[in-house]
Each structure stands twice: as structure tokens, then as C-alpha cells.
Design a protein around this motif. Structure first.
Motif, PDB file in Angstrom:
ATOM      1  N   SER A   1      -3.519  -0.001   1.300  1.00 24.51           N
ATOM      2  CA  SER A   1      -3.413   0.873   0.278  1.00 24.51           C
ATOM      3  C   SER A   1      -2.685   2.282   1.162  1.00 24.51           C
ATOM      4  N   ARG A   2      -1.423   2.920   0.619  1.00 28.50           N
ATOM      5  CA  ARG A   2      -0.932   3.650   1.032  1.00 28.50           C
ATOM      6  C   ARG A   2      -1.657   5.329   1.050  1.00 28.50           C
ATOM      7  N   LEU A   3      -2.322   5.791   0.059  1.00 25.05           N
ATOM      8  CA  LEU A   3      -3.381   6.394  -0.023  1.00 25.05           C
ATOM      9  C   LEU A   3      -4.558   6.685   1.058  1.00 25.05           C
ATOM     10  N   LEU A   4      -5.090   5.079   1.552  1.00 21.68           N
ATOM     11  CA  LEU A   4      -6.104   5.419   2.707  1.00 21.68           C
ATOM     12  C   LEU A   4      -5.383   5.512   3.958  1.00 21.68           C
TER      13      LEU A   4
ATOM     14  N   GLY B   1      -2.620   7.457   4.134  1.00 27.20           N
ATOM     15  CA  GLY B   1      -2.441   8.550   4.179  1.00 27.20           C
ATOM     16  C   GLY B   1      -3.483   9.583   5.282  1.00 27.20           C
ATOM     17  N   ALA B   2      -4.509   8.942   4.363  1.00 25.49           N
ATOM     18  CA  ALA B   2      -5.495  10.025   4.811  1.00 25.49           C
ATOM     19  C   ALA B   2      -6.353   9.366   5.785  1.00 25.49           C
TER      20      ALA B   2
END
Lengths: 286, 259
Positions: A117-120, A122-123
Motif C-alpha cells: 500500500s502506497r498510502l501505508l 507514506g504514512a
């Protein structure tokens, strides 16, 4: 099978004539051959250094609290009973291995999340870098106060020192899978977890082992650091205790044991890869 | 053939990718129909969207405009009846030949049945890899690795075989051998083949029809049936009509390169 194809497979049995047998090869003189054996050269160097060390400390009468001679260090070993040594070694080894296991168990799901996951990614990634940047030695006393006595705070400290290389290597490995295989997986409409277990994870194996090799030695360091802060057992504790009593040869003996422990653990990881995953070794190391 | 439904139909297919520097149009207004068991070669300059055509057919991406249908039904998701052979064999380095070939079944169902094993053995023999079942990919030549790649694509017995420059990484001799091997496989068990290539002679030797794509944005600028009857062999490329045909293809490709 066609003729052009058959010429190249390396595994196919070649004609007898093309495979040189060892007895045909010209032999080097014995001395040359010994020097080329991988173990001999570093061993000889090491022994020479020991001799140099021993003679210098004797020649210049260096006091043993500055630099004990190798023979004094051997006496340092003998000044402690085998039972006591075993107790200290087990305490350190236990914390190092527990911390290592926790690192592995925590890193794996994090790495899968970061790779998928790119979101994860990044976070979480910046946060992981922040945790990695915290000087664990400085946090160690706080952790001890929070978690109290026992193995728990020491395992946490070990984990904090050793987990980062694992996360990074696992994430890199999971992302290194050829995109074609991911397409193959998608075209088969296979469940996502099988993409992880049957393609990404095996592909990450060489990367994971690189991280595991770095982490295992860091785990020993983590265990020792935690013992410096608060412990009544363990090689780290023993070294600190011995220095405070001015028993330097004894402290050096503890150090030798730590080095041996690190080397042994590193070798165990290396050999595990060699035996279980020989295909994952770089070319020329099989 | 005339009564068989179209295996693949592209109608007005356009594909635009958003990149950091703006939109890139890879395909524009591609309308082609491919009959069942037809062997189509796609020629075109690099970056003209040839591979995009293939991924659209496999259902790995959706067209920005127009539609792609397979056997009369629009492609909305990846399909089982499509086998893909990639430019590089991309085998699993830890799995031997047999396990690589059976991988689609294992990956799809999570286990390998007795029938799968029998099927594996049959396919391994068909592609000429008998005796190499327990070899690892690193122990095989490039040509043999790609044979494994083809066997893997054939494993689920797809109606459509998509091949993305499958022989371009091989040396010239092996490449030619593999071309004839593919013809042999295709004749023994006909499939609809979409074969992407850079090689004019390879396209002319293998295909029923050759599609020539323009530079980006890729449009079909020629759709030419290969004049020579099957079965073809090494001598097929030497005939006058084949040489004219190849020269014509070359002129189409070169004119665009100069423009």
C-alpha cells in the motif's frame, strides 16, 4: 529438443573430454595451496597478531588494566566458574534471540503493508525512520523504568536496535518482484495473500537474509546495551561489573565471548540460507 | 473459419496514460478483429503501444476509449482463457521446471492435483523439455527457459495466447529454432495468437496476418495477410513473394522512422 538448444544448458552432462578432472590440473606447491585455502590466511594473520600482542605487553610491561596480554585474558576466563559463565551467556543469548524474534515478527507484517500500500508506506515510513533515529541507548533507562525489571524491557531495547534493517530489507525485497509475475498472478485472479506467499515472499528471500544477517549482530548489541542499563546477569552486566572491580582481564574475556556469540549467530543465519535457500545466494557463493 | 466468432475484437480502442509530465496517448482508434485460431503478429516501433494491446486483451488494464471483447464479450477483468508469455521468461528461480509449469494451477487453486501433475508432464514433453523436469531455471539456457515460459502459459489450456516479444532476448539461432517450435505447437494445437515482435522476418514466418502500428500514438497503419501458404519452413522466407512482402513491411516501418 534441438541441437542449438542443447549446447548451452549448464546442468546437462557434457562430453567426458570437456570436463577437466582435478588430477589432470597442474598442482601448486604445498605452501601456495595452503595460502589459497580461505581459512588459512586470516587464521595465520590472527595468530601472528596474538603473538605480537603477547610479546609487546610483556616487553613493555603494560599493566593489565590498560591492556591485558592474551595469556592474562585466558586467566580471566578461568577466574570465573563454567556455571557462572553459562548463566551470563544464557541471559544475553536469551534476550538477543527474543529481541530478534520480536523484530522479525513485527517487521514482516509492516513490510508487507509498506510494499502493498502506497498510502501505508507514506504514512508509516517516516515514522519508522524517526524511531530508527532515536538514540536507543538514551531511551533505554526510560524503557526500563516504564517496563520494570525482567526480560521485557531488555527485549524491547533489543528490538528497537535490530528491527530497522529487517523492515527495510523486507520491504525492498517484496517490491523487487518482477512486474510480469504480478501480472501473471492478476491474470490468474489468484487471491492476494497467495501473491504474497507464493511470489513476493520467496522473491524477497535474498533481501530478507541480508537484513537478518545485519539484525542478528545488532541483536547482540541491543542485549548488551540493555544489560548496561539494568541487569544482574548477562555478559554486558558482567563486563560492567568486572571493570568497576578493576578486573580487566575478566572483562576482556567477556568481550571475547560476545564476539564469539555474534560470529556464531551470524554463521547460523548464513548457513540457514545456504542449506534451505541455496538458490537465493549470489552467483559464485553456492 | 468464416463462421467462427471473432476471438478478439478491438473497436475504436484508445489508451491514454497519465504521467508526471502530462498525458501520453499510447493507442488511438485501433479497430481490429481477430478470428479464432488466427496467428496475428504485431510490428511497430518501440513505445507504440504494442504491449498495451496485449495487456488490454488480457484484461490487465481497461481502455480509455473504445472497447475490447473476447469471444463476443467485453473484457472487464483478467480472463482464465488467456495465456501470457513475457519478453523475459520470468520464471520462479526457486522452483524447478515442473513446479514452474504447474505454477498457474498452484497459484490459482492453492494446491496441485494428480491430474495437474499428469498435465504438467504432457506439456513438458510437448515443448521438448522432457528429462529436465527437476532442473532450476538458472541451470537452463535462455531458449529452454523460454520453453518453460511457454509451457507455463499453455498450462491452463488457454484459447488465446498472448506473446510479448517472447524471443527477443535470445540469440539469433535459438530465436529461429524457437520460431519453428512455436509453429509446430500451434499447428498441433491451434490457438488464437497475438504475437508482438520487432522482427520483420519473424512476423512474416509465423503469422497469418501482420498488423503494423505507427509511432506513438499507435494506430494500425497496415493489416496485411502473409502471402505464403502453410506449412512453412526455412525455405519459406526465400521465395520472391515473401521477400517482396518483407520489403513492403520494412518500407512501412522505415517511412515512419524517418518522419
Amino acid at each position: 529438443m534441438t541441437a542449438t538448444d542443447l549446447q548451452r544448458p549448464t546442468g546437462a552432462t557434457p562430453p567426458e573430454a570437456s570436463r577437466p578432472t582435478p588430477s589432470v590440473q597442474p598442482r601448486l606447491p604445498l605452501g601456495e595451496r595452503l595460502l589459497r585455502t580461505p581459512v588459512v590466511l586470516p587464521l595465520v594473520t590472527f595468530l601472528l597478531l596474538l603473538v605480537l600482542w603477547e610479546s609487546c605487553t610483556r616487553l613493555f610491561s603494560v599493566p593489565s588494566y590498560i591492556l591485558p596480554s592474551p595469556s592474562r585474558i585466558v586467566l580471566g576466563f578461568e577466574s570465573v566458574s563454567a556455571g557462572r559463565w553459562a548463566e551470563h551467556i544464557w541471559a544475553t543469548l536469551r534476550v538477543a534471540l527474543l529481541g530478534y524474534l520480536v523484530s522479525f515478527a513485527v517487521s514482516l507484517p509492516i513490510a508487507v503493508g509498506l510494499a502493498k500500500s502506497r498510502l501505508l508506506s507514506g504514512a508509516l515510513y517516516p515514522l519508522l525512520v524517526v524511531i530508527q533515529s532515536v538514540p536507543v541507548v538514551a531511551v533505554a533507562p526510560i524503557i526500563i523504568v516504564v517496563l520494570g525489571t525482567g526480560d521485557a524491557p531488555r527485549v524491547v531495547i533489543t528490538f528497537m536496535i535490530s528491527f530497522f534493517p529487517l523492515v527495510v530489507s523486507m520491504t525492498t525485497g517484496l517490491a523487487a518482484t518482477p512486474p510480469e509475475l504480478i501480472e501473471l498472478s492478476r491474470s490468474l485472479r489468484a487471491p492476494s495473500f497467495r501473491e504474497i506467499t507464493q511470489i513476493r515472499l520467496p522473491y524477497a528471500t535474498p533481501y530478507i537474509f541480508s537484513g537478518m544477517k545485519i539484525s542478528i549482530t545488532l541483536s547482540v548489541i541491543g542485549a548488551v546495551v540493555s544489560e548496561f542499563v539494568a541487569a544482574d546477569k548477562g555478559i554486558g552486566y558482567f563486563i560492567q561489573f568486572s571493570t568497576s572491580m578493576f578486573k580487566l582481564p575478566q572483562a576482556w574475556a567477556g568481550l571475547v565471548i560476545l564476539v564469539a556469540m555474534s560470529l556464531l549467530l551470524f554463521q547460523i543465519v548464513s548457513q540457514t540460507q545456504r542449506i534451505l535457500f541455496p538458490w537465493s545466494l549470489p552467483k559464485g557463493q553456492k | 473459419m468464416a463462421l467462427a466468432p471473432n476471438a478478439i475484437a478491438f473497436s475504436g480502442v484508445g489508451q491514454t496514460f497519465l504521467t508526471g509530465t502530462g498525458a501520453v496517448t499510447a493507442l488511438d482508434g485501433v479497430s481490429v478483429t481477430i478470428a479464432q485460431h488466427e496467428f496475428i503478429a504485431v510490428l511497430g516501433p518501440s513505445g507504440c503501444g504494442k504491449s498495451t494491446l496485449l495487456r488490454l486483451t488480457a484484461g490487465l488494464m481497461k481502455p480509455s476509449t473504445g472497447s475490447v471483447s473476447v469471444f463476443g464479450l467485453p473484457v472487464t477483468q483478467p480472463r482464465d482463457d488467456v495465456g501470457i508469455v513475457f519478453q523475459k521468461p520470468t520464471l520462479l528461480p526457486w522452483a524447478n521446471v515442473e513446479d514452474n509449469v504447474v505454477f498457474p494451477a498452484k497459484h490459482k487453486q492453492g494446491r496441485v492435483t494428480r491430474e495437474d501433475r499428469d498435465q504438467t508432464q504432457a506439456i513438458i514433453e510437448t515443448v521438448g523439455l522432457a528429462g529436465f523436469e527437476s532442473r532450476l531455471p538458472s541451470e537452463l539456457s535462455g531458449g529452454m527457459q523460454q520453453r518453460v515460459g511457454i509451457a507455463r502459459a499453455l498450462f491452463l489450456n488457454p484459447d488465446i495466447l498472448l506473446m510479448d516479444e517472447p524471443f527477443s532476448a535470445l540469440d539469433a539461432l535459438t530465436r529461429e529454432t524457437m520460431g519453428f517450435e512455436l509453429l509446430r505447437l500451434w499447428q498441433a494445437s491451434p490457438k488464437t495468437v497475438l504475437f508482438i515482435t520487432h522482427s520483420i522476418s519473424e512476423a512474416a514466418l509465423l503469422a497469418d496476418r501482420v498488423l503494423v502500428l505507427s509511432e506513438r500514438p499507435g494506430r494500425v497503419i497496415a493489416d496485411l495477410p502473409v502471402p505464403t501458404a502453410r506449412p512453412r519452413d526455412e525455405s519459406s522466407l526465400g521465395t520472391a513473394e515473401m521477400q517482396d512482402y518483407a520489403a513492403h513491411l520494412r518500407s512501412l516501418l522505415i517511412r515512419k522512422d524517418a518522419a
